[in-house]
Design a protein around this motif. Structure first.
Motif, PDB file in Angstrom:
ATOM      1  N   VAL A   1      -8.927   3.651   5.963  1.00 31.02           N
ATOM      2  CA  VAL A   1      -8.518   3.068   4.505  1.00 31.02           C
ATOM      3  C   VAL A   1      -7.260   2.273   4.870  1.00 31.02           C
ATOM      4  CG1 VAL A   1      -7.147   3.642   2.571  1.00 31.02           C
ATOM      5  CG2 VAL A   1      -9.854   4.548   2.972  1.00 31.02           C
ATOM      6  N   LEU A   2      -6.357   2.618   5.668  1.00 27.96           N
ATOM      7  CA  LEU A   2      -5.240   1.926   6.340  1.00 27.96           C
ATOM      8  C   LEU A   2      -5.889   0.867   6.868  1.00 27.96           C
ATOM      9  CD1 LEU A   2      -2.954   4.420   7.584  1.00 27.96           C
ATOM     10  CD2 LEU A   2      -2.981   3.124   5.120  1.00 27.96           C
ATOM     11  N   ALA A   3      -6.991   0.865   7.744  1.00 28.97           N
ATOM     12  CA  ALA A   3      -7.364  -0.662   8.426  1.00 28.97           C
ATOM     13  C   ALA A   3      -7.501  -1.581   7.214  1.00 28.97           C
ATOM     14  CB  ALA A   3      -8.199  -0.431   9.404  1.00 28.97           C
ATOM     15  N   ARG A   4      -8.089  -1.307   5.934  1.00 31.97           N
ATOM     16  CA  ARG A   4      -8.226  -2.514   4.674  1.00 31.97           C
ATOM     17  C   ARG A   4      -7.415  -3.755   5.316  1.00 31.97           C
ATOM     18  NH1 ARG A   4     -11.542   0.958   1.121  1.00 31.97           N
ATOM     19  NH2 ARG A   4     -13.098   1.972   2.396  1.00 31.97           N
ATOM     20  N   THR A   5      -7.005  -4.663   4.900  1.00 33.40           N
ATOM     21  CA  THR A   5      -6.374  -5.750   4.332  1.00 33.40           C
ATOM     22  C   THR A   5      -5.386  -5.240   2.969  1.00 33.40           C
ATOM     23  OG1 THR A   5      -7.761  -7.504   4.944  1.00 33.40           O
ATOM     24  CG2 THR A   5      -5.986  -8.157   3.563  1.00 33.40           C
ATOM     25  N   VAL A   6      -4.285  -5.178   2.735  1.00 32.62           N
ATOM     26  CA  VAL A   6      -3.541  -5.247   1.977  1.00 32.62           C
ATOM     27  C   VAL A   6      -3.631  -6.536   0.914  1.00 32.62           C
ATOM     28  CG1 VAL A   6      -1.224  -4.578   1.233  1.00 32.62           C
ATOM     29  CG2 VAL A   6      -1.840  -3.498   3.405  1.00 32.62           C
ATOM     30  N   ALA A   7      -3.966  -5.749  -0.467  1.00 29.92           N
ATOM     31  CA  ALA A   7      -3.340  -7.025  -1.134  1.00 29.92           C
ATOM     32  C   ALA A   7      -3.191  -6.676  -2.689  1.00 29.92           C
ATOM     33  CB  ALA A   7      -5.407  -8.060  -1.290  1.00 29.92           C
ATOM     34  N   GLY A   8      -2.074  -6.780  -3.233  1.00 31.67           N
ATOM     35  CA  GLY A   8      -1.634  -6.423  -4.079  1.00 31.67           C
ATOM     36  C   GLY A   8      -1.444  -5.099  -3.744  1.00 31.67           C
ATOM     37  N   ILE A   9      -1.394  -3.824  -5.322  1.00 28.52           N
ATOM     38  CA  ILE A   9      -0.737  -2.640  -5.426  1.00 28.52           C
ATOM     39  C   ILE A   9      -1.674  -1.752  -5.422  1.00 28.52           C
ATOM     40  CG2 ILE A   9       0.670  -1.017  -6.137  1.00 28.52           C
ATOM     41  CD1 ILE A   9       2.994  -3.428  -6.938  1.00 28.52           C
ATOM     42  N   ASP A  10      -2.087  -1.203  -4.447  1.00 24.88           N
ATOM     43  CA  ASP A  10      -2.990   0.294  -4.101  1.00 24.88           C
ATOM     44  C   ASP A  10      -2.456   1.276  -3.811  1.00 24.88           C
ATOM     45  OD1 ASP A  10      -2.764   0.265  -1.049  1.00 24.88           O
ATOM     46  OD2 ASP A  10      -4.398  -1.451  -0.967  1.00 24.88           O
ATOM     47  N   VAL A  11      -2.457   2.093  -4.137  1.00 19.71           N
ATOM     48  CA  VAL A  11      -2.102   3.761  -3.864  1.00 19.71           C
ATOM     49  C   VAL A  11      -2.822   4.722  -3.501  1.00 19.71           C
ATOM     50  CG1 VAL A  11      -2.025   5.759  -5.163  1.00 19.71           C
ATOM     51  CG2 VAL A  11      -0.759   3.295  -5.903  1.00 19.71           C
ATOM     52  N   VAL A  12      -2.533   5.529  -1.774  1.00 18.05           N
ATOM     53  CA  VAL A  12      -3.405   6.478  -1.125  1.00 18.05           C
ATOM     54  C   VAL A  12      -3.361   7.904  -1.156  1.00 18.05           C
ATOM     55  CG1 VAL A  12      -4.464   6.441   0.985  1.00 18.05           C
ATOM     56  CG2 VAL A  12      -4.003   4.887   0.158  1.00 18.05           C
ATOM     57  N   GLU A  13      -3.911   7.930  -1.975  1.00 18.48           N
ATOM     58  CA  GLU A  13      -3.596  10.046  -1.621  1.00 18.48           C
ATOM     59  C   GLU A  13      -3.906  10.767  -1.039  1.00 18.48           C
ATOM     60  OE1 GLU A  13      -3.460  14.094  -5.313  1.00 18.48           O
ATOM     61  OE2 GLU A  13      -4.539  12.100  -5.438  1.00 18.48           O
ATOM     62  N   VAL A  14      -2.977  11.181  -0.257  1.00 15.83           N
ATOM     63  CA  VAL A  14      -3.167  12.471   0.311  1.00 15.83           C
ATOM     64  C   VAL A  14      -2.656  13.858   0.252  1.00 15.83           C
ATOM     65  CG1 VAL A  14      -3.078  12.688   3.342  1.00 15.83           C
ATOM     66  CG2 VAL A  14      -3.384  10.574   2.298  1.00 15.83           C
ATOM     67  N   LYS A  15      -3.374  15.001  -0.038  1.00 13.53           N
ATOM     68  CA  LYS A  15      -3.839  15.956  -0.756  1.00 13.53           C
ATOM     69  C   LYS A  15      -2.948  17.337   0.533  1.00 13.53           C
ATOM     70  CE  LYS A  15      -5.387  15.727  -4.932  1.00 13.53           C
ATOM     71  NZ  LYS A  15      -6.473  16.399  -6.105  1.00 13.53           N
ATOM     72  N   VAL A  16      -2.185  17.466   0.689  1.00 11.14           N
ATOM     73  CA  VAL A  16      -1.502  18.571   2.314  1.00 11.14           C
ATOM     74  C   VAL A  16      -0.776  19.954   1.355  1.00 11.14           C
ATOM     75  CG1 VAL A  16      -0.778  16.295   3.889  1.00 11.14           C
ATOM     76  CG2 VAL A  16       0.392  17.529   1.748  1.00 11.14           C
ATOM     77  N   ASP A  17      -1.277  21.123   2.269  1.00  8.82           N
ATOM     78  CA  ASP A  17      -1.500  22.280   1.359  1.00  8.82           C
ATOM     79  C   ASP A  17       0.608  22.780   1.685  1.00  8.82           C
ATOM     80  OD1 ASP A  17      -0.698  25.291   0.684  1.00  8.82           O
ATOM     81  OD2 ASP A  17      -3.038  25.397   2.462  1.00  8.82           O
TER      82      ASP A  17
ATOM     83  N   ARG B   1       0.815  -0.905  -0.069  1.00  8.33           N
ATOM     84  CA  ARG B   1      -0.134   0.017  -0.132  1.00  8.33           C
ATOM     85  C   ARG B   1       0.986   1.494   0.006  1.00  8.33           C
ATOM     86  NH1 ARG B   1      -4.614  -0.852   3.408  1.00  8.33           N
ATOM     87  NH2 ARG B   1      -5.630  -1.756   1.760  1.00  8.33           N
ATOM     88  N   ILE B   2       1.084   2.388  -1.366  1.00  2.79           N
ATOM     89  CA  ILE B   2       1.735   3.424  -1.791  1.00  2.79           C
ATOM     90  C   ILE B   2       0.772   4.579  -1.178  1.00  2.79           C
ATOM     91  CG2 ILE B   2       3.192   4.168  -2.847  1.00  2.79           C
ATOM     92  CD1 ILE B   2       3.241   1.997  -4.068  1.00  2.79           C
ATOM     93  N   VAL B   3       1.503   5.427   0.184  1.00  8.82           N
ATOM     94  CA  VAL B   3       0.847   6.267   0.458  1.00  8.82           C
ATOM     95  C   VAL B   3       1.165   7.056   0.097  1.00  8.82           C
ATOM     96  CG1 VAL B   3      -0.086   7.727   2.571  1.00  8.82           C
ATOM     97  CG2 VAL B   3      -0.296   4.916   2.859  1.00  8.82           C
ATOM     98  N   VAL B   4       0.217   8.499  -1.194  1.00 10.48           N
ATOM     99  CA  VAL B   4       1.375   9.662  -1.645  1.00 10.48           C
ATOM    100  C   VAL B   4       0.861  10.920  -0.239  1.00 10.48           C
ATOM    101  CG1 VAL B   4       1.740  10.808  -3.572  1.00 10.48           C
ATOM    102  CG2 VAL B   4       1.508   8.387  -3.516  1.00 10.48           C
ATOM    103  N   LEU B   5       1.975  11.661  -0.119  1.00 10.85           N
ATOM    104  CA  LEU B   5       1.401  13.035  -0.083  1.00 10.85           C
ATOM    105  C   LEU B   5       1.958  13.900  -0.621  1.00 10.85           C
ATOM    106  CD1 LEU B   5       3.832  12.672   4.014  1.00 10.85           C
ATOM    107  CD2 LEU B   5       1.422  13.144   3.607  1.00 10.85           C
ATOM    108  N   ASN B   6       1.023  14.847  -0.972  1.00 11.05           N
ATOM    109  CA  ASN B   6       1.026  15.331  -2.204  1.00 11.05           C
ATOM    110  C   ASN B   6       0.374  16.919  -2.232  1.00 11.05           C
ATOM    111  OD1 ASN B   6       0.412  16.629  -4.840  1.00 11.05           O
ATOM    112  ND2 ASN B   6      -1.274  15.169  -5.943  1.00 11.05           N
ATOM    113  N   ASP B   7       1.509  17.284  -1.472  1.00  8.33           N
ATOM    114  CA  ASP B   7       1.449  18.292  -2.145  1.00  8.33           C
ATOM    115  C   ASP B   7       1.696  19.290  -2.970  1.00  8.33           C
ATOM    116  OD1 ASP B   7       4.248  18.434  -2.267  1.00  8.33           O
ATOM    117  OD2 ASP B   7       4.692  19.431  -0.201  1.00  8.33           O
ATOM    118  N   ASN B   8       1.750  19.119  -4.385  1.00 10.68           N
ATOM    119  CA  ASN B   8       1.555  19.583  -5.745  1.00 10.68           C
ATOM    120  C   ASN B   8       3.174  19.925  -5.354  1.00 10.68           C
ATOM    121  OD1 ASN B   8       0.770  20.040  -8.037  1.00 10.68           O
ATOM    122  ND2 ASN B   8      -0.177  21.781  -7.689  1.00 10.68           N
TER     123      ASN B   8
END
Length: 546
Positions: A512-528, A451-458
């Motif tokens: 979202v993080l509590a869900r079972t990790v199965a395969g590759i997935d991406v979670v995007e979190v936008k920050v300022d 599970r890839i968590v992306v901190l996206n501050d652009n």
């Protein structure tokens, strides 16, 4: 059997005998014999082969596998620019002491300098970044070849793992291969292709060194940088000293850890009392640590079991192979740091309360990973955000040899493939975009649970916290440092059929993080990104008022 097929058969067999269990291949024509030999070994269950279409991705995938298994991993490329694309991974392996084995296929020497297709000078293309370079002679059907090939593979692997030098790192074997590149019926080989009855052709044993004694006395702290290992924690606990441990140190556990060390050093006067520092690993995260290690009045002892050691401030008093702690500090030195850390944590939490930010996401992710999981963290802000989080005993992997953002997704994929359980990654948007091809995995390839968590501050958020982010540089900041990109990460994930989710609150992130990790997935979190500088100032102020 033709010479190139015989060569590849022997090389792959000897790599396996020398401890190789994973291998990475980027496709090409000149490397065909090695590709076929690796595929056969994979079919027979002797190793696991991973194929990637991008050599840079392949190199960092190999680094992830090495970090996950601790074993040497070969990466095979064809000739030409394919080899050069491994350079970033080779540099990271060199500075991190990782046993990456580059098998670079090449045209035979007589074609160099003639304009032959995909032919360039690959000799020592990585310069001093490799611990060993050797060009294996062009294979030919003659006696003595098998002993040459096998002994050279044994030497290369033992050099990569630092068996004799205690200085592990990458090696390059350049492999000139002649046509035919596919198996043919050319009659018997003039000698058996077999190796030893058991084990590698040459067994290489390690040298030994005695640890050095260190006793209580000066006000001492233990600094654990990247790759420090549990020896840093054990030394701190045995001596009764505060432990300042980076997330990827493998030492960030136990009662001596000071989670807010970075802010306490920067915002209080406690650091001024430090008289001695024991340095393990490669500390790179913190300017306060760098300043501490550069102070002329502080005794710096570097513990370096390998041939290289960290001393960026050039103030090391001594460099030792290992430490034997004699006695425990019976003053209140450690308890004072522990008390300050206990006061700092609620002050930090108060500043961070109320919304999503890098440190909040890192803390929530750390809780979700748990003691049984693995976390791969990118350079730049993510690893520093994790460094501010409460101490959680998780296995953390990071490319801190050169602290680059390149190859992070591929490193995470490799580490996850080597990990038995769920793996998580915390990356910034630029690191994610820089290695987007890490998500390109063929249908026949093993896919990890990641599970890839992306901190996206652009953009380049870390620069907002540095000198470049000051108001006097505002006219140029956005274009040359902030570098906004406005990329739609959901669309990018869709292009590789990677499941994607955008979260907008702390509660949603936890769910979202509590869900079972199965395969590759991406979670995007936008920050300022515009709030980063003020947030750092608020944290500093909160701790300074304790």
């Amino acid at each position: 059997m033709n010479p190139s097929t015989a060569f590849a058969t022997v090389v792959v067999d000897e790599l396996i005998r020398s401890g190789v269990r994973e291998a990475v291949l980027a496709p090409g024509s000149r490397s065909t014999p090695l590709a076929l030999a690796l595929a056969a070994a994979d079919r027979d269950g002797r190793l696991r082969l991973h194929v990637r279409i991008d050599e840079r991705t392949a190199g960092f995938l190999a680094l992830g596998l090495i970090r996950g298994t601790g074993l040497p991993v070969p990466v095979v490329t064809t000739s030409g620019t394919a080899v050069a694309n491994l350079y970033p991974a080779v540099l990271e392996a060199s500075h991190s002491g990782l046993p990456l084995i580059v098998l670079s296929a090449d045209r035979p020497p007589e074609l160099r300098g003639t304009g032959a297709n995909q032919t360039t000078d690959q000799l020592k293309v990585f310069g001093d970044a490799v611990r060993l370079f050797h060009e294996l002679g062009t294979p030919s059907k003659q006696l003595g070849q098998v002993a040459y090939w096998r002994s050279q593979i044994s030497r290369a692997v033992s050099t990569a793992v630092g068996a004799r030098t205690a200085d592990p790192g990458p090696v390059q074997l350049n492999c000139p291969l002649v046509e035919p590149l596919v198996p043919t019926d050319d009659g018997d080989w003039p000698e058996p292709l077999d190796g030893r009855r058991t084990g590698p052709w040459t067994s290489v044993h390690a040298t030994a060194a005695q640890p050095s004694a260190v006793a209580p006395g000066p006000k001492t702290v233990v600094v654990a940088g990247d790759g420090a290992s549990q020896s840093a924690r054990l030394a701190a606990e045995a001596g009764g000293w505060p432990l300042f441990a980076e997330p990827s140190s493998r030492a960030r556990t136990g009662p001596a850890v000071i989670s807010a060390y970075r802010l306490l050093l920067a915002a209080t006067s406690m650091g001024d009392e430090i008289e001695r520092v024991l340095v393990f690993g490669h500390p790179t995260l913190s300017r306060p640590i760098a300043k501490l290690l550069a102070r002329p009045e502080v005794e710096v002892i570097v513990v370096a079991p390998t041939g290289l050691w960290a001393d960026a401030g050039r103030r090391a008093t001594s460099v030792v192979t290992g430490l034997e702690v004699i006695g425990t500090d019976d003053t209140d030195w450690l308890s004072r740091w522990q008390h300050a850390d206990q006061l700092a944590r609620p002050a930090i939490d108060k500043v961070l309360a109320g919304g999503l930010s890098g440190p909040v996401v890192a803390a929530v992710l750390g809780e979700a990973v748990g003691a049984d999981g693995m976390l791969v963290v990118a350079s730049s802000n993510p690893v520093r955000d994790l460094d501010l989080a409460p101490v959680v005993p998780i296995r953390t992997v990071a490319n801190r040899g050169l602290a680059g953002i390149d190859g992070t997704v591929s490193t995470a994929v490799g580490a996850a493939l080597a990990n038995a359980g769920a793996t998580y990654a915390l990356v910034g948007d630029l690191a994610f975009l820089h290695d987007a091809t890490g998500l390109v995995i063929g249908p026949a390839e093993a896919r990890p649970d990641l599970r890839i968590v992306v901190l996206n501050d652009n953009g380049g958020g870390i620069f907002a916290t540095l000198e470049q982010g000051g108001g006097e540089h505002a006219d140029y900041f956005e274009r040359v440092f902030g570098t906004p990109h406005n990329v739609d990460l959901a669309a990018l994930c869709a292009a590789t059929s990677t499941p994607y989710r955008l979260v907008t609150s702390v509660d949603e992130l936890r769910e979202v993080l509590a869900r079972t990790v199965a395969g590759i997935d991406v979670v995007e979190v936008k920050v300022d990104r515009s709030t980063h500088r003020d947030l750092q100032a608020e944290l500093h102020k909160a701790v300074s008022q304790l």
